[in-house]
Design a protein around this motif. Structure first.
Motif, PDB file in Angstrom:
ATOM      1  N   LEU A 293      33.744  -9.211  20.957  1.00 37.40           N
ATOM      2  CA  LEU A 293      32.533  -8.804  21.241  1.00 37.40           C
ATOM      3  C   LEU A 293      32.054  -7.560  20.570  1.00 37.40           C
ATOM      4  O   LEU A 293      30.823  -7.069  21.041  1.00 37.40           O
ATOM      5  N   GLU A 294      33.024  -6.798  20.155  1.00 35.99           N
ATOM      6  CA  GLU A 294      32.559  -5.428  19.598  1.00 35.99           C
ATOM      7  C   GLU A 294      31.615  -5.547  18.510  1.00 35.99           C
ATOM      8  O   GLU A 294      30.667  -4.609  18.439  1.00 35.99           O
ATOM      9  N   ALA A 295      31.410  -6.543  17.649  1.00 30.09           N
ATOM     10  CA  ALA A 295      30.560  -6.642  16.757  1.00 30.09           C
ATOM     11  C   ALA A 295      29.253  -7.315  16.949  1.00 30.09           C
ATOM     12  O   ALA A 295      28.263  -7.668  16.260  1.00 30.09           O
ATOM     13  N   VAL A 296      29.034  -7.610  18.416  1.00 33.95           N
ATOM     14  CA  VAL A 296      27.821  -8.260  18.901  1.00 33.95           C
ATOM     15  C   VAL A 296      26.544  -7.408  19.130  1.00 33.95           C
ATOM     16  O   VAL A 296      26.986  -6.321  19.865  1.00 33.95           O
ATOM     17  N   GLN A 297      25.315  -7.684  18.690  1.00 31.53           N
ATOM     18  CA  GLN A 297      24.342  -6.948  18.993  1.00 31.53           C
ATOM     19  C   GLN A 297      23.240  -7.893  19.661  1.00 31.53           C
ATOM     20  O   GLN A 297      22.936  -8.756  19.254  1.00 31.53           O
TER      21      GLN A 297
ATOM     22  N   ILE B 279      21.148 -13.159  20.339  1.00 33.27           N
ATOM     23  CA  ILE B 279      22.499 -12.529  20.150  1.00 33.27           C
ATOM     24  C   ILE B 279      22.814 -12.665  18.675  1.00 33.27           C
ATOM     25  O   ILE B 279      23.024 -13.766  17.946  1.00 33.27           O
ATOM     26  N   GLN B 280      23.236 -11.627  18.189  1.00 36.89           N
ATOM     27  CA  GLN B 280      23.658 -11.626  16.428  1.00 36.89           C
ATOM     28  C   GLN B 280      25.015 -11.074  16.623  1.00 36.89           C
ATOM     29  O   GLN B 280      25.531  -9.787  16.939  1.00 36.89           O
ATOM     30  N   ASP B 281      26.096 -11.791  16.118  1.00 38.82           N
ATOM     31  CA  ASP B 281      27.340 -11.564  15.786  1.00 38.82           C
ATOM     32  C   ASP B 281      27.458 -11.209  14.197  1.00 38.82           C
ATOM     33  O   ASP B 281      27.623 -12.051  13.534  1.00 38.82           O
TER      34      ASP B 281
ATOM     35  N   VAL C 166      21.311 -18.147  21.202  1.00 38.65           N
ATOM     36  CA  VAL C 166      20.601 -17.837  22.380  1.00 38.65           C
ATOM     37  C   VAL C 166      21.230 -18.569  23.599  1.00 38.65           C
ATOM     38  O   VAL C 166      21.906 -19.669  23.397  1.00 38.65           O
ATOM     39  N   THR C 167      20.891 -18.162  24.608  1.00 35.97           N
ATOM     40  CA  THR C 167      21.679 -18.449  25.919  1.00 35.97           C
ATOM     41  C   THR C 167      20.718 -18.846  27.172  1.00 35.97           C
ATOM     42  O   THR C 167      19.869 -17.978  27.159  1.00 35.97           O
TER      43      THR C 167
ATOM     44  N   PRO D  60      28.840 -15.560  28.249  1.00 38.43           N
ATOM     45  CA  PRO D  60      28.131 -16.500  27.654  1.00 38.43           C
ATOM     46  C   PRO D  60      27.198 -15.902  26.340  1.00 38.43           C
ATOM     47  O   PRO D  60      26.151 -15.861  26.151  1.00 38.43           O
ATOM     48  N   LEU D  61      28.129 -15.571  25.404  1.00 36.98           N
ATOM     49  CA  LEU D  61      27.439 -14.865  23.898  1.00 36.98           C
ATOM     50  C   LEU D  61      27.968 -15.551  22.876  1.00 36.98           C
ATOM     51  O   LEU D  61      27.746 -15.026  21.866  1.00 36.98           O
ATOM     52  N   GLY D  62      28.270 -16.895  23.050  1.00 37.09           N
ATOM     53  CA  GLY D  62      28.619 -17.558  21.963  1.00 37.09           C
ATOM     54  C   GLY D  62      29.964 -17.564  21.254  1.00 37.09           C
ATOM     55  O   GLY D  62      29.946 -17.826  20.000  1.00 37.09           O
TER      56      GLY D  62
END
Length: 501
Positions: free
Chosen positions: A111-115, A132-134, A142-143, A491-493
């Motif tokens: 998840l380090e690269a998630v914004q 959510i942008q990875d 989107v969640t 829940p971040l995909g």
């Protein structure tokens, strides 16, 4: 009559007696040295080389706990290298007092690269949905928090109808050629009693009857140890390669991508509320998603958030939101067989689908905690293959089934019932794709989370027993516990099958 889902097959079928192409290549190249020694008449060397070839075949072909020996070797080397270099250890920036931007997510591991972005105002309520942008996997997601009445009290026709609704959702997503994965997460969390304590404080009178006070106190003690809450989330993932061209026609940039995602959300929500029978679908804003992430890493923090929300009703100046800089754990350390985060330990396992099929609703024991204080989570992911790739995969599987059958007939090997079933399903996949069905590669991961004061190995064994009681086979995700926990709980995909773009 129960509703059984058994129309699934192996992802790939080895065409040469079940061997894949790379396995066959290793065995063929490894057999050349014994042949060369035999051609020279050096029988001693030929025997030694032949024994080495057999050992190489065992290492290459034989699987143990889901991986071959080469797979275990690669995983062990990667895990050891990451541990020695300190790459897997996580310490939050907030623990060092070095936070500069509260809106910047500080999350561990994959998840380090998630914004997280705030999308443009949406709908009649003008809510801003969290986008959510990875950056690592080049995806957008989107969640939504969803509410489903469950299948326990429904008869077989109703279950079959909702199962068909899931198929309709996946087929519609495949035809749109935007969504590559739909992920459902269910978390069964021990009830911390925060809402009940608030209710008692607001409604209890100091001069009230002693009997009613005693009854409520007894109920509180009984319910706090046995009550659980269920949280469910649905995440829709769209890759940058697909959304980019559509976003250009919607204005480009973040707003253009958000508008495309909003259109996808509308289609998915219609299917969720309709054929799948969801009672409520609420797309999460950034503060709501941050709270879901924080309670995923630290289930015990929810009671404090509930108190803050109640205080904000009396004093609007109270800040009850969880900033993204503090939505993750203060510290996290992955181990071989579990994942340590904050004051909690988690163990994760995937499930193997049985050959006889799976009964709809059979996963209920997996989500039922055995002891007070433990949390159970389950994630089921539906990666959707593109139509062209699905056609090639179907053609390859059908060709491999035919070649494998002919080879067994030539050498006089009897084809087992399991092999016949796999070949029949591979041949039937082409007709299903021609009728417009999507090819899905579903998988599931279940996780148990307990305080560090408890032995996580015992709870993991109970989780495995629950999986077997449900009719499935558990497979502990050793040396991948951090990714498995994040995929099944946050829940971040996050996906276990998606390749980095």
């Amino acid at each position: 009559m129960t509703t059984v889902y058994g129309d699934y097959a192996r992802d790939k079928i080895g065409w040469f007696f079940g061997l894949s192409g790379w396995q066959l290549a290793i065995l063929a190249v490894g057999f050349l040295p014994p042949c060369w020694a035999m051609s020279r008449g050096d029988w001693a060397s030929a025997g030694i080389l032949l024994l080495g070839w057999v050992a190489a075949g065992v290492v290459t072909v034989t699987e143990a706990w889901g991986r071959t020996a080469l797979g275990w070797l690669g995983a062990a080397v990667s895990y050891a290298a990451g541990s020695l270099r300190g790459w897997t250890r996580f310490r939050a920036t907030a623990t060092r007092g070095a936070v500069t931007d509260l809106d910047q997510a500080d999350l561990p591991g994959v998840l380090e690269a998630v914004q997280i972005h705030d999308g443009p105002p949406h709908g009649h309520t003008q809510n801003r949905v969290a986008v959510i942008q990875d950056h690592a996997n080049r995806t957008w997601a989107v969640t939504a928090a969803v509410v489903h009445p469950g299948l326990g009290m429904k008869d077989s026709p109703a279950r079959a109808l909702e199962g068909a609704g899931l198929s309709q959702l996946l087929d519609a997503a495949s035809r749109a050629e935007l969504v590559t994965e739909i992920i459902f997460i269910v978390r069964t969390v021990p009830d911390d009693g925060a809402e009940r304590q608030l209710y008692l404080r607001r409604h209890r009178r100091a001069a009230g009857p002693q009997l009613s006070r005693q009854v409520n106190d007894d109920l509180t003690r009984a319910l706090d140890g046995a009550a659980v809450r269920t949280e469910a989330f649905a995440t829709v993932v769209v890759p940058e390669a697909r959304i980019a061209r559509h976003a250009k026609r919607s204005g480009g940039g973040l707003d253009g991508r958000a508008r495309v995602l909003y259109a996808v959300m509308a289609e998915v929500e219609a299917q969720l509320r309709g054929a799948m029978g969801m009672l409520d679908v609420r797309w999460l804003s950034s503060p709501e998603l941050a709270l879901a992430c924080r309670t995923g890493f630290a289930p015990g923090d929810r009671a404090g958030v509930v108190e803050a929300l109640a205080a904000r009703e009396r004093d609007p100046g109270v800040n009850a939101d969880v900033p993204w800089a503090m939505a993750g754990p203060s510290g996290a350390d992955p181990a071989v067989r579990h994942y340590s985060h904050d004051a909690w330990n988690s163990a994760s396992a995937t499930i193997k689908l049985p050959s006889k099929g799976a009964v709809m609703g059979a996963l209920a024991p997996v989500l039922t905690p055995d002891e007070p204080g433990e949390r159970r989570c389950f994630m089921v992911s539906y990666p959707i293959l593109a139509q062209g790739k699905a056609d090639r995969r179907s053609a390859n599987s059908e060709w491999a089934a035919d070649i494998g059958g002919h080879l067994r007939d030539k050498v006089g090997m009897k084809q087992r019932a399991k092999q016949r079933d796999q070949a029949a399903k591979a041949r039937g996949m082409d007709s299903k794709l021609a009728r417009g069905n999507a090819m899905i590669r579903p998988y599931g991961v279940c996780t148990v989370t307990v305080p560090k004061t408890e032995r996580v190995s015992e709870y993991a064994a109970r989780l495995d027993a629950s999986v077997r009681r449900a009719g499935f086979a558990p497979l502990r995700l050793d040396m991948a516990q951090d990714v498995a926990f994040i995929a099944s709980t946050i829940p971040l995909g996050t996906s276990l099958t998606r390749h980095r773009g």
